[in-house]
Write a protein that holds these residues in place. Structure first.
Motif, short mmCIF file in Angstrom:
data_model
loop_
_atom_site.label_atom_id
_atom_site.label_comp_id
_atom_site.label_asym_id
_atom_site.label_seq_id
_atom_site.Cartn_x
_atom_site.Cartn_y
_atom_site.Cartn_z
N GLY A 396 20.39 -15.88 -27.34
CA GLY A 396 20.71 -15.79 -28.44
C GLY A 396 21.94 -16.17 -29.27
N THR A 397 22.55 -17.32 -28.95
CA THR A 397 23.65 -17.67 -29.34
C THR A 397 23.90 -17.74 -30.81
OG1 THR A 397 23.06 -19.98 -28.79
CG2 THR A 397 24.51 -18.66 -27.12
N LEU A 398 22.59 -17.99 -31.47
CA LEU A 398 22.68 -18.19 -32.75
C LEU A 398 22.09 -16.95 -33.70
CD1 LEU A 398 21.66 -22.01 -32.95
CD2 LEU A 398 24.07 -21.00 -33.17
N GLN A 399 21.85 -16.07 -32.91
CA GLN A 399 20.71 -14.88 -33.20
C GLN A 399 21.85 -13.79 -33.85
OE1 GLN A 399 18.17 -13.16 -30.67
NE2 GLN A 399 19.14 -11.11 -31.07
N SER A 400 21.68 -13.38 -35.30
CA SER A 400 22.37 -12.00 -35.51
C SER A 400 22.23 -10.76 -34.80
CB SER A 400 22.18 -11.81 -36.90
OG SER A 400 22.56 -12.80 -37.67
N GLY A 401 22.87 -10.11 -34.16
CA GLY A 401 22.94 -8.95 -33.50
C GLY A 401 22.73 -9.30 -31.89
N SER A 402 22.69 -10.44 -31.40
CA SER A 402 23.01 -10.78 -30.07
C SER A 402 24.59 -10.59 -29.72
CB SER A 402 22.79 -12.27 -29.71
OG SER A 402 23.03 -12.56 -28.41
N TRP A 411 20.94 -16.39 -38.16
CA TRP A 411 19.96 -15.97 -38.65
C TRP A 411 19.22 -14.68 -37.92
CZ3 TRP A 411 18.97 -21.52 -37.00
CH2 TRP A 411 18.79 -21.65 -35.77
N GLN A 412 18.22 -14.08 -38.65
CA GLN A 412 17.81 -12.98 -37.99
C GLN A 412 16.57 -13.51 -37.12
OE1 GLN A 412 18.72 -9.60 -38.56
NE2 GLN A 412 20.45 -10.51 -39.61
N PRO A 413 16.51 -12.38 -36.12
CA PRO A 413 15.16 -12.75 -35.15
C PRO A 413 14.06 -13.08 -35.77
CG PRO A 413 16.51 -10.93 -34.21
CD PRO A 413 17.05 -11.18 -35.64
N GLN A 414 13.48 -12.43 -37.15
CA GLN A 414 12.08 -12.56 -37.50
C GLN A 414 12.32 -14.23 -38.34
OE1 GLN A 414 14.60 -10.28 -38.24
NE2 GLN A 414 14.54 -9.79 -40.75
N ASP A 415 13.37 -14.77 -38.54
CA ASP A 415 13.46 -15.97 -39.00
C ASP A 415 13.87 -17.14 -37.93
OD1 ASP A 415 13.50 -14.83 -41.67
OD2 ASP A 415 15.42 -14.49 -41.59
N ASP A 416 13.77 -16.67 -36.71
CA ASP A 416 14.08 -17.77 -35.59
C ASP A 416 12.94 -17.98 -34.83
OD1 ASP A 416 15.13 -18.95 -33.36
OD2 ASP A 416 16.35 -17.52 -32.57
N PRO A 417 12.35 -19.30 -34.98
CA PRO A 417 11.02 -19.83 -34.47
C PRO A 417 11.12 -19.59 -32.79
CG PRO A 417 12.21 -21.61 -35.11
CD PRO A 417 12.98 -20.35 -35.70
N SER A 418 12.33 -19.62 -32.23
CA SER A 418 12.70 -19.70 -30.91
C SER A 418 11.95 -18.16 -30.19
CB SER A 418 13.73 -19.68 -30.12
OG SER A 418 14.67 -18.80 -30.59
N THR A 419 11.99 -17.22 -31.22
CA THR A 419 11.50 -15.66 -30.61
C THR A 419 9.93 -15.79 -30.36
OG1 THR A 419 11.37 -15.09 -32.82
CG2 THR A 419 13.30 -14.41 -31.64
N ARG A 529 16.79 -9.79 -26.45
CA ARG A 529 17.73 -11.03 -26.18
C ARG A 529 19.08 -10.86 -26.69
NH1 ARG A 529 15.85 -16.71 -28.73
NH2 ARG A 529 16.72 -15.71 -30.61
N GLY A 530 20.10 -11.01 -25.71
CA GLY A 530 21.39 -10.65 -26.01
C GLY A 530 21.64 -9.15 -26.35
N GLY A 531 20.87 -8.45 -25.93
CA GLY A 531 21.11 -6.89 -26.35
C GLY A 531 20.08 -6.42 -27.62
N GLY A 532 19.82 -7.34 -28.45
CA GLY A 532 19.00 -7.22 -29.57
C GLY A 532 17.74 -7.22 -29.33
N VAL A 533 16.90 -6.46 -29.97
CA VAL A 533 15.36 -6.50 -29.84
C VAL A 533 14.86 -7.63 -30.94
CG1 VAL A 533 13.09 -5.34 -30.61
CG2 VAL A 533 15.24 -3.85 -29.59
N ILE A 534 14.23 -8.37 -30.36
CA ILE A 534 13.66 -9.60 -31.03
C ILE A 534 12.25 -9.54 -31.52
CG2 ILE A 534 15.53 -11.30 -30.30
CD1 ILE A 534 13.61 -12.59 -28.55
N GLU A 535 11.50 -8.91 -30.51
CA GLU A 535 10.05 -8.72 -30.65
C GLU A 535 9.67 -7.50 -30.26
OE1 GLU A 535 7.31 -8.92 -32.26
OE2 GLU A 535 7.23 -11.32 -32.13
N VAL A 536 8.51 -6.76 -30.80
CA VAL A 536 7.90 -5.65 -30.25
C VAL A 536 6.48 -5.76 -29.96
CG1 VAL A 536 7.51 -3.25 -30.73
CG2 VAL A 536 9.62 -4.18 -31.38
N ILE A 537 6.01 -5.50 -28.61
CA ILE A 537 4.65 -5.59 -28.24
C ILE A 537 4.07 -4.26 -28.30
CG2 ILE A 537 3.26 -6.40 -26.52
CD1 ILE A 537 4.82 -8.60 -27.34
#
Length: 555
Positions: A396-402, A411-419, A529-537
């Motif tokens: 998550g090098t480009l992810q806010s919160g990582s 960008w935020q995880p919800q806007d990141d297609p890699s999630t 990812r990178g310590g931040g929650v990017i998805e919840v199952i």
């Protein structure tokens, strides 16, 4: 062993080994760290539900995906790609041999370098486990067999300065041989990889029809034996389709039917996208050498010489164009009225690297330094971009919160297609470390989710913990429509597993409530990812299936 040592003693052969091993190590590194994609995980389910063929694709992708898990006993992103890593190396070797047969050792080394560096070849043919991988292996094997069949004479030294050369006409009359029968088997195996193999067969027929020197091949007993062997080889395809009302053919052919008006703008977008996937320093030269080759063939057609008098090089050029253009031009034009996937035209460009490799030899004669900079610069830039993309997907090098974010992330995880790529190991641990989820997993009769593409990732994560069958309740069920009966789980409890954005859609959850006595959430598994929650199952317990979920495709 002595033969191998003698071969490796030559510096030029060492460079061939360097390209093969270097490419394999790089692709292996990416394959180890890159989370499984939707398609790859879905094909893992093929390996669980072994059959003669499948709704989406023929059988070889099931064997390819299952090779690693069957061999190692472990289900991970690396093991499902193990077969790909091996098979693509074989494809590169066959491409090298084909170029050496058609042109020269120098051209073969150039072709190998280009095919190793092109990013979409690396990813789609050499890292991800896709139907394109076995397709390209047998596609290239077919090309090599065709080169051996149609151009048996040793290749003369190449000292010409352009594509529009005029070599002397081959003096030895062509005699069809047993290789035509082998070619039938190889084309059939390409078809078992992906339906593109039928286009390859069409290309070989077109080449023979338009070349009077080789037209006799179509009427030879060897060719008819090849046709018979091809039909036998693709037995799994037609046998499965006969049993299922030809649904796979109908599904694939429907993709080619125009569903909107033709747009030249969209054709341009597809063209530019293809150049980007190939990388511009390779994509543009590939189109250039293609158009120049077409121009040379047209000029030959309207010249005083007829096709029977074509030079040896022009015949080779014609062969490559016939197996390439139906895909490269066909799918580019199809993009004007139909969305196409990036990999669809790529087998054609793979074949065209043979022409680009030969042209690169000519460029090298003019400026060795320029060609060296072209390859090294492209390779450095492509490798850097792929590794930076992998670093972001993994950390998550480009992810806010990582914790690894560069400059705080962009960008935020919800806007990141890699999630969309889920770490299946985290999902597996989430179940294994929760007594409640573990018990529910073992007590449930089946698992279901709302998308066929999610089911593969869930299956990869949970199959090692429990062999609870998984299915998909959705309008588009793909292979799941054939892997179970609609009434199979009546009266049984289930687990409903989905992503957060789908769980938040109340209408979707309410739709499933109509099929069960009770549907209640029992837990969640955060994906970090990178310590931040990017998805919840979200995991829900569904009590007692009351009625079958409707099936598509008339099943």
């Amino acid at each position: 062993m002595q033969t191998l040592q003698k071969w490796l003693a030559q510096k030029t052969n060492q460079s061939v080994l360097w390209w093969l091993l270097g490419g394999l190590l790089f692709r292996g590194f990416v394959a180890f760290w890159l989370y499984p994609g939707f398609d790859e995980a879905y094909y893992y389910l093929y390996s669980i539900h072994l059959d003669w063929s499948y709704f989406d694709h023929p059988v070889l992708v099931a064997l390819l995906t299952g090779f690693g898990p069957w061999l190692t006993g472990d289900v991970s992103q690396f093991t499902i790609r193990l077969g790909t890593l091996i098979l693509h190396t074989g494809s590169l070797i066959l491409l090298y041999l084909t170029s050496a047969k058609l042109f020269s050792e120098k051209a073969a080394r150039m072709t190998l370098a280009i095919a190793t560096l092109v990013p979409i070849f690396q990813v789609a043919f050499g890292i991800l486990t896709l139907p394109d991988v076995p397709l390209m292996f047998f596609w290239t094997a077919s090309l090599y067999c065709a080169a051996q069949e149609f151009f048996r004479q040793p290749t003369p030294s190449q000292n010409y300065s352009g594509l529009d050369i005029d070599e002397s006409q081959p003096s030895i009359p062509y005699q069809p041989s047993y290789r035509l029968a082998i070619l039938g088997v190889l084309v059939g195996l390409a078809c078992l990889g992906k339906y593109h193999g039928f286009v390859l067969g069409f290309g070989f027929v077109g080449f023979c029809l338009t070349s009077s020197r080789y037209r006799s091949a179509l009427l030879s007993p060897w060719a008819w034996l090849g046709v018979g062997l091809l039909i036998v080889t693709i037995f799994p395809i037609w046998f499965w389709n006969i049993q299922h009302d030809w649904v796979s053919f109908r599904f694939q052919l429907n993709r080619g039917v125009p569903h909107r008006e033709f747009s030249l703008l969209k054709v341009g977008i597809v063209f530019l996208s293809g150049v980007a996937y190939l990388f511009p320093t390779f994509g543009l030269p590939l189109w250039w050498v293609t158009l120049r080759s077409i121009q040379a063939q047209i000029r030959q057609l309207f010249s005083k010489k007829s096709w029977p008098e074509q030079s040896d090089f022009q015949q080779k050029q014609l062969l490559i164009l016939w197996v390439s253009l139906p895909l490269t031009l066909g799918f580019t034009l199809m993009g004007g009225y139909q969305q196409i996937l990036p990999t669809w035209p790529m087998p054609g460009f793979w074949s065209l690297t043979l022409l680009l490799g030969e042209q690169a030899v000519i460029w090298q004669q003019q400026s060795r330094r320029w060609v060296r900079r072209w390859l090294k610069g492209s390779g450095f830039f492509i490798g850097t971009c792929l590794l930076l993309a992998l670093l972001h997907v993994a950390t998550g090098t480009l992810q806010s919160g990582s914790r690894y974010a560069v400059m705080g992330g962009f960008w935020q995880p919800q806007d990141d297609p890699s999630t969309e790529l889920i770490d299946i190991q985290q999902l597996r641990r989430g179940f294994a470390e929760s007594p409640l989820l573990t018990k529910a997993l073992h007590d449930s009769g089946f698992i279901f989710t709302n998308g066929y593409y999610l089911a593969g990732q869930i299956a990869m994560a949970l199959t090692p913990l429990a062999h609870t069958p998984i299915t998909c309740f959705a309008p588009d069920m793909r292979g799941f429509a054939f892997w179970s009966k609609s009434e199979q789980w009546l009266g049984q409890d289930a687990l409903y597993i989905t992503l957060d954005r789908f769980y938040q859609k109340k209408e979707l959850t309410d739709r499933y409530r109509d099929y069960f006595k009770n549907l209640q959430e029992i837990g969640t598994v955060p994906i970090r990812r990178g310590g931040g929650v990017i998805e919840v199952i979200h995991v829900s317990q569904a009590k007692t299936l009351l009625k079958p979920y409707p099936r598509p495709y008339g099943i």
